[in-house]
Design a protein around this motif. Sequence first.
Motif, mmCIF file in Angstrom:
data_model
loop_
_atom_site.group_PDB
_atom_site.id
_atom_site.type_symbol
_atom_site.label_atom_id
_atom_site.label_comp_id
_atom_site.label_asym_id
_atom_site.label_seq_id
_atom_site.Cartn_x
_atom_site.Cartn_y
_atom_site.Cartn_z
ATOM 1 N N GLY A 34 57.038 34.785 36.173
ATOM 2 C CA GLY A 34 57.739 34.968 37.438
ATOM 3 C C GLY A 34 57.883 36.425 37.836
ATOM 4 N N ARG A 35 57.286 37.329 37.073
ATOM 5 C CA ARG A 35 57.358 38.763 37.371
ATOM 6 C C ARG A 35 56.130 39.207 38.150
ATOM 7 N NH1 ARG A 35 58.526 40.672 31.449
ATOM 8 N NH2 ARG A 35 60.132 39.149 31.035
ATOM 9 N N PRO A 36 56.287 40.228 38.993
ATOM 10 C CA PRO A 36 55.117 40.740 39.726
ATOM 11 C C PRO A 36 54.045 41.218 38.759
ATOM 12 C CG PRO A 36 57.139 41.653 40.617
ATOM 13 C CD PRO A 36 57.503 40.937 39.351
ATOM 14 N N ARG A 37 52.819 40.923 39.123
ATOM 15 C CA ARG A 37 51.682 41.269 38.276
ATOM 16 C C ARG A 37 50.560 41.796 39.156
ATOM 17 N NH1 ARG A 37 48.303 37.548 34.385
ATOM 18 N NH2 ARG A 37 47.360 39.292 33.354
ATOM 19 N N ARG A 38 50.034 42.958 38.838
ATOM 20 C CA ARG A 38 48.948 43.559 39.619
ATOM 21 C C ARG A 38 47.632 43.300 38.896
ATOM 22 N NH1 ARG A 38 49.675 48.371 43.580
ATOM 23 N NH2 ARG A 38 47.537 48.922 44.028
ATOM 24 N N ILE A 39 46.658 42.732 39.618
ATOM 25 C CA ILE A 39 45.385 42.330 39.036
ATOM 26 C C ILE A 39 44.250 42.878 39.903
ATOM 27 C CG2 ILE A 39 43.928 40.348 38.435
ATOM 28 C CD1 ILE A 39 46.537 38.692 38.215
ATOM 29 N N GLU A 40 43.242 43.459 39.270
ATOM 30 C CA GLU A 40 42.064 43.942 39.996
ATOM 31 C C GLU A 40 41.096 42.774 40.199
ATOM 32 O OE1 GLU A 40 40.075 48.062 39.577
ATOM 33 O OE2 GLU A 40 38.945 46.711 38.259
ATOM 34 N N ILE A 41 40.517 42.699 41.391
ATOM 35 C CA ILE A 41 39.640 41.580 41.733
ATOM 36 C C ILE A 41 38.678 42.014 42.845
ATOM 37 C CG2 ILE A 41 41.292 40.657 43.411
ATOM 38 C CD1 ILE A 41 40.417 37.853 42.541
ATOM 39 N N PHE A 42 37.609 41.254 43.026
ATOM 40 C CA PHE A 42 36.693 41.463 44.146
ATOM 41 C C PHE A 42 37.110 40.593 45.310
ATOM 42 C CE2 PHE A 42 33.951 42.698 40.630
ATOM 43 C CZ PHE A 42 33.310 43.808 41.140
ATOM 44 N N PHE A 43 36.904 41.092 46.527
ATOM 45 C CA PHE A 43 37.067 40.244 47.706
ATOM 46 C C PHE A 43 35.743 40.208 48.445
ATOM 47 C CE2 PHE A 43 37.618 44.254 49.873
ATOM 48 C CZ PHE A 43 37.245 44.025 51.187
ATOM 49 N N TYR A 44 35.555 39.182 49.240
ATOM 50 C CA TYR A 44 34.315 38.979 49.987
ATOM 51 C C TYR A 44 34.660 38.524 51.392
ATOM 52 C CZ TYR A 44 32.459 38.871 45.269
ATOM 53 O OH TYR A 44 32.139 39.190 43.980
ATOM 54 N N ARG A 45 33.746 38.782 52.324
ATOM 55 C CA ARG A 45 33.842 38.243 53.683
ATOM 56 C C ARG A 45 32.704 37.257 53.852
ATOM 57 N NH1 ARG A 45 37.872 38.426 57.205
ATOM 58 N NH2 ARG A 45 36.460 38.673 58.929
ATOM 59 N N ALA A 46 33.016 36.075 54.334
ATOM 60 C CA ALA A 46 32.006 35.057 54.609
ATOM 61 C C ALA A 46 32.488 34.244 55.795
ATOM 62 C CB ALA A 46 31.807 34.157 53.391
ATOM 63 N N ALA A 47 31.592 33.960 56.715
ATOM 64 C CA ALA A 47 31.910 33.160 57.905
ATOM 65 C C ALA A 47 33.156 33.692 58.624
ATOM 66 C CB ALA A 47 32.086 31.694 57.515
ATOM 67 N N GLY A 48 33.293 35.017 58.665
ATOM 68 C CA GLY A 48 34.403 35.625 59.391
ATOM 69 C C GLY A 48 35.752 35.509 58.710
ATOM 70 N N THR A 49 35.781 35.141 57.436
ATOM 71 C CA THR A 49 37.028 34.949 56.706
ATOM 72 C C THR A 49 36.967 35.748 55.409
ATOM 73 O OG1 THR A 49 37.220 32.733 57.646
ATOM 74 C CG2 THR A 49 38.541 33.169 55.704
ATOM 75 N N THR A 50 38.138 36.129 54.915
ATOM 76 C CA THR A 50 38.239 36.881 53.672
ATOM 77 C C THR A 50 38.513 35.910 52.523
ATOM 78 O OG1 THR A 50 39.149 38.737 54.921
ATOM 79 C CG2 THR A 50 39.451 38.790 52.534
ATOM 80 N N TYR A 51 37.838 36.138 51.396
ATOM 81 C CA TYR A 51 37.996 35.278 50.223
ATOM 82 C C TYR A 51 38.186 36.107 48.971
ATOM 83 C CZ TYR A 51 36.169 31.487 53.084
ATOM 84 O OH TYR A 51 35.989 30.553 54.074
ATOM 85 N N LEU A 52 38.914 35.549 48.012
ATOM 86 C CA LEU A 52 38.952 36.042 46.643
ATOM 87 C C LEU A 52 38.105 35.071 45.848
ATOM 88 C CD1 LEU A 52 42.782 36.719 46.224
ATOM 89 C CD2 LEU A 52 41.000 38.342 46.900
ATOM 90 N N CYS A 53 37.261 35.593 44.967
ATOM 91 C CA CYS A 53 36.360 34.724 44.227
ATOM 92 C C CYS A 53 36.157 35.279 42.834
ATOM 93 C CB CYS A 53 35.019 34.625 44.949
ATOM 94 S SG CYS A 53 33.843 33.495 44.196
ATOM 95 N N SER A 54 36.227 34.391 41.838
ATOM 96 C CA SER A 54 35.887 34.799 40.476
ATOM 97 C C SER A 54 34.385 34.976 40.400
ATOM 98 C CB SER A 54 36.356 33.747 39.472
ATOM 99 O OG SER A 54 35.704 32.509 39.696
ATOM 100 N N SER A 55 33.930 35.531 39.337
ATOM 101 C CA SER A 55 32.492 35.723 39.177
ATOM 102 C C SER A 55 31.816 34.415 38.798
ATOM 103 C CB SER A 55 32.236 36.792 38.119
ATOM 104 O OG SER A 55 32.806 36.370 36.900
ATOM 105 N N ALA A 56 30.530 34.475 38.582
ATOM 106 C CA ALA A 56 29.761 33.297 38.194
ATOM 107 C C ALA A 56 30.337 32.698 36.913
ATOM 108 C CB ALA A 56 28.299 33.671 37.987
ATOM 109 N N GLY A 57 30.241 31.403 36.786
ATOM 110 C CA GLY A 57 30.670 30.735 35.563
ATOM 111 C C GLY A 57 31.911 29.887 35.729
ATOM 112 N N GLY A 58 32.845 30.318 36.551
ATOM 113 C CA GLY A 58 34.007 29.498 36.860
ATOM 114 C C GLY A 58 35.080 29.417 35.795
#
Length: 158
Positions: free
Chosen positions: A52-76
């Motif tokens: 329940g505490r704030p947590r800062r995480i580094e991640i990639f974001f992407y734009r697709a079809a005019g929308t912003t997404y967060l996505c994990s890498s390949a493999g799931g």
Amino acid sequence: MSTPDTHASNDSAPDASLSHLPSHIRRAIEITPAAGTGERIIDITTLGCRTGRPRRIEIFFYRAAGTTYLCSSAGGAATDWHANLLADPHFTFHLKNGIRADLPARATPVTDPAERQAVLAEIVADLNQPHDPGTIRPTRLEDWADSRLMRVSFRHRP
């Protein structure tokens, strides 16, 4: 495509478009296929699903079809950021390379198979562009089929 915001908050409704953001921030998020890997790296601050505490995480974001997404890498593989956003979809989107900004946002899991397929295909095609030799190069869409995928809507500030 955004889910209505049912979480009580001081922020007004989320907006899948970027039109309400200042132009320099909007341009930093409206990333193009010519963008390198470093320009796609952000931090997000979420509440830890167990602590329940704030947590800062580094991640990639992407734009697709005019929308912003967060996505994990390949493999799931399971990810902390995904678990945290499932528990509480409100987070802060921190631009940190070039333009710096902290933006209130909301994440919505992308579960529709057709939308997932279209977005992941666009992400894979974008990453396979020969513009940046350091970019992650997935060779097959199938490798990304199980990736964690969240749609981002940015919230208006009152």
